[in-house]
Write an enzyme that holds these catalytic residues in place. Structure first.
Site, PDB file in Angstrom:
ATOM      1  N   ILE A 151       0.770  -1.147  -0.006  1.00 52.75           N
ATOM      2  CA  ILE A 151      -0.313  -0.238  -0.246  1.00 52.75           C
ATOM      3  C   ILE A 151       1.361   1.129  -0.151  1.00 52.75           C
ATOM      4  CG2 ILE A 151      -1.869   1.456   1.352  1.00 52.75           C
ATOM      5  CD1 ILE A 151      -2.607  -1.398   2.201  1.00 52.75           C
ATOM      6  N   ASP A 170      10.742   1.874   6.252  1.00 52.94           N
ATOM      7  CA  ASP A 170      10.390   0.751   6.483  1.00 52.94           C
ATOM      8  C   ASP A 170      12.064   0.360   6.342  1.00 52.94           C
ATOM      9  OD1 ASP A 170       9.886  -1.874   5.778  1.00 52.94           O
ATOM     10  OD2 ASP A 170       7.778  -1.448   4.973  1.00 52.94           O
ATOM     11  N   CYS A 229      -4.806   5.479   7.822  1.00 55.46           N
ATOM     12  CA  CYS A 229      -5.115   4.562   7.202  1.00 55.46           C
ATOM     13  C   CYS A 229      -4.706   3.059   7.255  1.00 55.46           C
ATOM     14  CB  CYS A 229      -5.847   4.180   5.331  1.00 55.46           C
ATOM     15  SG  CYS A 229      -6.374   6.477   5.808  1.00 55.46           S
ATOM     16  N   ALA A 230      -3.996   2.733   8.103  1.00 56.73           N
ATOM     17  CA  ALA A 230      -3.256   1.103   8.253  1.00 56.73           C
ATOM     18  C   ALA A 230      -4.207   0.691   9.258  1.00 56.73           C
ATOM     19  CB  ALA A 230      -2.140   1.031   8.174  1.00 56.73           C
ATOM     20  N   ASP A 255      -8.608   6.118   9.987  1.00 55.55           N
ATOM     21  CA  ASP A 255      -9.485   5.407   9.481  1.00 55.55           C
ATOM     22  C   ASP A 255     -10.064   4.808  10.448  1.00 55.55           C
ATOM     23  OD1 ASP A 255     -11.827   4.759   7.065  1.00 55.55           O
ATOM     24  OD2 ASP A 255      -9.685   3.287   6.892  1.00 55.55           O
ATOM     25  N   GLU A 260     -11.993  -0.685  18.224  1.00 52.64           N
ATOM     26  CA  GLU A 260     -13.812  -0.539  16.942  1.00 52.64           C
ATOM     27  C   GLU A 260     -14.290  -1.534  17.176  1.00 52.64           C
ATOM     28  OE1 GLU A 260     -11.440  -0.446  13.223  1.00 52.64           O
ATOM     29  OE2 GLU A 260     -10.257   0.689  13.534  1.00 52.64           O
ATOM     30  N   HIS A 278     -12.673   3.347   9.286  1.00 52.88           N
ATOM     31  CA  HIS A 278     -12.789   1.499   8.674  1.00 52.88           C
ATOM     32  C   HIS A 278     -13.225   1.643   6.976  1.00 52.88           C
ATOM     33  CE1 HIS A 278      -9.807  -1.830   9.885  1.00 52.88           C
ATOM     34  NE2 HIS A 278      -9.417  -1.698   9.158  1.00 52.88           N
ATOM     35  N   GLY A 280     -11.068   2.187   4.326  1.00 53.97           N
ATOM     36  CA  GLY A 280      -9.773   1.981   3.514  1.00 53.97           C
ATOM     37  C   GLY A 280     -10.669   0.551   2.467  1.00 53.97           C
ATOM     38  N   ALA A 281     -11.191  -0.403   2.750  1.00 55.95           N
ATOM     39  CA  ALA A 281     -11.010  -1.322   1.761  1.00 55.95           C
ATOM     40  C   ALA A 281     -12.270  -0.786   1.483  1.00 55.95           C
ATOM     41  CB  ALA A 281     -10.586  -2.713   2.269  1.00 55.95           C
TER      42      ALA A 281
END
Length: 528
Positions: A151, A170, A229-230, A255, A260, A278, A280-281
Site C-alpha cells: 500500500i 521501512d 489508514c493502516a 480511518d 473499534e 475503517h 480503507g477497503a
C-alpha cells in the site's frame, strides 16, 4: 468431501469458486463464538473477514482445520501463534484491496489539507465561510511514509503524481527498491523531523505499536498533518488530541482506531480531525477482489497444496506444488529417519544441516526445509508439521542451515540431512528414483540403497561372516517375514549397515533378541 465455512459476509462469487473447484461450502454469518466453536470441527477451511475472531479456543475446537483465509490485509482477528502451533495455515489477501486503501489515504490527505468535511458541513448549514477554511497545497510538500510495502508504495506513486517529495521509513525496504519507487529511505527520527505529512502504512506488531508515541509527536515539526489508514494502535490517540488542541499538529485524518467500533475517542469533536469508520477497503471492487482471491488461495491449498500469501508458511505456487510434492516427501522421510534415530539415542538436537544437490538445488528450498524439519521433529514432538516445525525448531534453539551445492551430483537429485546432538553427528541422504519414488542412498557416509517402508529395522554391525544368517534366523524364529533386505558397508570387515523392511511391526522383545546377535552394534525400529 473437503468442506469450507464462510463465517463473515463475502461476495457470492467466492462461494461459486469453492463449488466449482469441488469443495463443499457453507455460509453462516453472525455466529456467536460459542456457536462457531460448536460447528467448526467439521470443516477443513475457514474464510473470514474482520468480524470473526479466530481465537485459541476456536482453533482447539477445530481438529480438522487446515487453513484460515482472511479476505483482507490484516490478520489482527486471527491468533496466528496458536494457528501455527496447531499446524493451521493462515492466509491473507495483501493485494486485493491495496489500491483501494492507498486511494483512501490520498483522499484523506486532500480532505485534511483543504478541510473538506468541515467546509461541506458549514456550507450545507447555509453558511458561506469562505475565509474560514484556508487550506494548504500538497504540491511540493514532503510526505513521510511509515511503511512502504504494497500500500505504501502505491501511495508513493500517487504522491509523485501530485509533485510531492516522498521519504520512507521501512526496515524491509532495500536501497534498490527505494530507488525504483523514487523515494528516499530514511530512519524514523529523520522522517519525523522532516515530514509535512506523515502517513502510516505498517502492520500492528509489538515493534510498531504506538510508533507515533507522545515523544515522537513532540519531535514532529510544527504544523505537521498525520494520516492513519493502516491499523489502530499505531499512534497514541490521547497524545495526538493534545497536540491538535495546542496547534503543534495542524490536523489528523484517521480511518482506524485503537478500539473499534470507535464510539468514543479524544479525537472526536476536534475541527481539525477527519474520521471515517475503517473504510480503507470499502469499495465494491476491493470487496470482490479479496473474496475471489481468498477463495482461489484456499481452494489451491486444500486441493493441490499450493500456498499463496501465507503468514506462517513458505509460499508454494500452484505451478510449483505438483513438482515439489515428491521432493517434499523425500525431505520428510529423510527427516523422519534422522528424527527416529535421534530419539532412539536420547539425543538433544543442536544443529541441522540440509544440503541440496542436482535438481533439488534449483527448486524453492523453503518448503523442502519445512518438510524436512516436520519429519525430523515429528518423532519427538506430537503435532509437528510443515507449518509449525520451523517455529518449533527456533523456539528450541535448534540451528537450521541450508546449503545448496551447484556441482555435478552422482544422482539427478540428492538431499542430505545432517543432525548434530552436541556429542555426535549423523547424516542420511536420499534421492528420487523415476522422478517420484523416495529412496535412501547413504547413511553415515556408507552407500546403501533402500526404499522407505511402513515397518523397518535399521541395524549397524561389524562386517563379518555369519551375521546375515543369524539375523535372518532370529526374525524367522519370531515369525517375522522379511520383505526387502538392503546392505551397505564402509569397507571389507569394517562398519556395515542393514536396512530391512518387514511385514509387521517389530516388538521390543524381538528387537532385544536382535541386539544380542554377535557383531550387532545397534538395532532400532523405524516407521514411515
Amino acid at each position: 468431501m473437503t468442506k469450507v465455512l464462510i463465517s463473515d459476509k463475502l461476495s457470492p462469487a467466492a462461494v461459486e469458486i469453492f463449488r466449482q473447484r469441488g469443495i463443499a461450502v457453507d455460509v453462516k454469518t453472525g455466529l456467536s463464538p460459542a456457536d462457531l466453536r460448536g460447528l467448526i470441527g467439521g470443516y477443513d477451511g475457514l474464510a473470514v473477514r474482520s468480524s470473526t475472531k479466530v481465537t485459541k479456543e476456536l482453533l482447539e475446537a477445530a481438529p480438522n482445520l487446515k487453513v484460515v483465509g482472511r479476505a483482507g490485509i490484516g490478520v489482527d482477528n486471527v491468533d496466528v501463534k496458536s494457528a501455527t502451533a496447531r499446524g493451521v495455515v493462515v492466509m491473507n489477501t495483501p493485494y486485493g484491496n491495496a489500491i483501494t486503501t492507498a486511494e483512501h489515504a490520498i483522499a484523506m490527505m486532500f480532505a485534511l489539507a483543504r478541510q473538506i468535511p468541515e467546509a461541506s458541513t458549514s456550507t450545507k448549514a447555509g453558511k458561506w465561510e469562505k475565509n474560514r477554511f484556508m487550506g494548504v497545497e500538497l504540491f511540493g510538500k514532503t510526505l513521510g511514509l511509515i511503511g512502504c510495502g504494497n500500500i505504501g508504495s502505491i501511495v508513493a506513486d500517487r504522491a509523485h503524481g501530485l509533485k510531492m517529495r516522498v521519504i520512507a521509513f521501512d526496515p524491509y525496504l532495500t536501497e534498490k527498491r527505494a530507488l525504483d519507487l523514487g523515494v528516499e529511505k530514511v530512519e524514523l527520527d529523520d522522517l519525523i523531523a522532516r515530514a509535512d505529512i506523515i502517513s502510516l502504512h505498517t502492520p500492528l506488531t509489538e515493534s510498531t505499536r504506538n510508533i507515533l508515541s507522545r515523544a515522537a509527536i513532540a519531535r514532529m515539526r510544527k504544523g505537521v498533518r498525520i494520516v492513519n489508514c493502516a491499523r489502530g494502535g499505531l499512534l497514541d490517540e490521547a497524545a495526538l488530541a493534545e497536540a491538535l488542541k495546542s496547534g503543534h499538529v495542524a490536523g489528523a485524518a484517521l480511518d482506524v482506531f485503537e478500539t473499534e467500533p470507535a464510539t468514543a475517542s479524544p479525537l472526536f469533536g476536534l475541527e481539525n480531525v477527519v474520521c471515517t469508520p475503517h473504510l480503507g477497503a470499502a469499495t465494491a471492487e476491493a470487496q470482490e477482489n479479496v473474496a475471489l482471491q481468498v477463495a482461489e488461495q484456499m481452494s489451491d491449498f486444500l486441493l493441490t497444496g499450493a500456498v499463496a500469501n501465507a503468514i506462517n508458511m513458505p509460499s508454494v505456487t500452484a505451478e510449483e506444488a505438483p513438482r515439489l510434492k515428491p521432493y517434499m516427501e523425500l525431505c520428510r522421510l529423510l527427516g523422519a529417519f534422522a528424527g527416529q534415530q535421534t530419539q532412539a539415542r536420547d539425543g538433544v538436537l543442536k544443529r541441522v544441516i540440509i544440503e541440496y544437490e542436482g535438481n533439488a538445488a534449483h527448486l524453492n528450498q523453503r518448503p523442502l526445509t519445512a518438510a524436512a524439519l516436520a519429519g525430523l521433529l515429528g518423532p519427538m514432538m506430537t503435532g509437528a508439521n510443515m507449518v509449525n516445525a520451523p517455529v518449533l525448531a527456533r523456539e528450541r534453539g535448534i540451528d537450521v542451515a541450508e546449503t545448496v551445492h551447484d556441482r555435478p551430483s552422482e544422482y539427478q537429485t540428492l538431499v542430505r540431512i545432517t543432525v548434530d546432538t552436541g556429542g555426535q553427528s549423523r547424516a542420511v541422504a536420499g534421492t528420487l528414483f523415476a522422478g517420484s519414488k523416495p529412496r535412501i542412498v547413504e547413511i553415515k557416509g556408507i552407500k546403501v540403497e533402500a526404499d522407505f517402508a511402513p515397518h523397518m529395522l535399521y541395524v549397524t554391525n561389524h562386517d563379518k561372516p555369519g551375521f546375515i544368517g543369524r539375523f535372518g534366523a532370529t526374525l524367522a524364529g519370531a515369525g517375522i517375514n522379511i520383505a526387502t533386505f538392503h546392505l551397505g558397508r564402509a569397507e571389507a570387515g569394517g562398519d556395515a549397515i542393514c536396512m530391512v523392511s518387514v511385514d509387521e511391526p517389530v516388538s521390543e522383545d524381538v528387537l532385544a533378541m536382535v541386539r544380542t546377535i554377535p557383531l550387532v552394534v545397534q538395532a532400532t525400529t523405524l516407521s514411515f
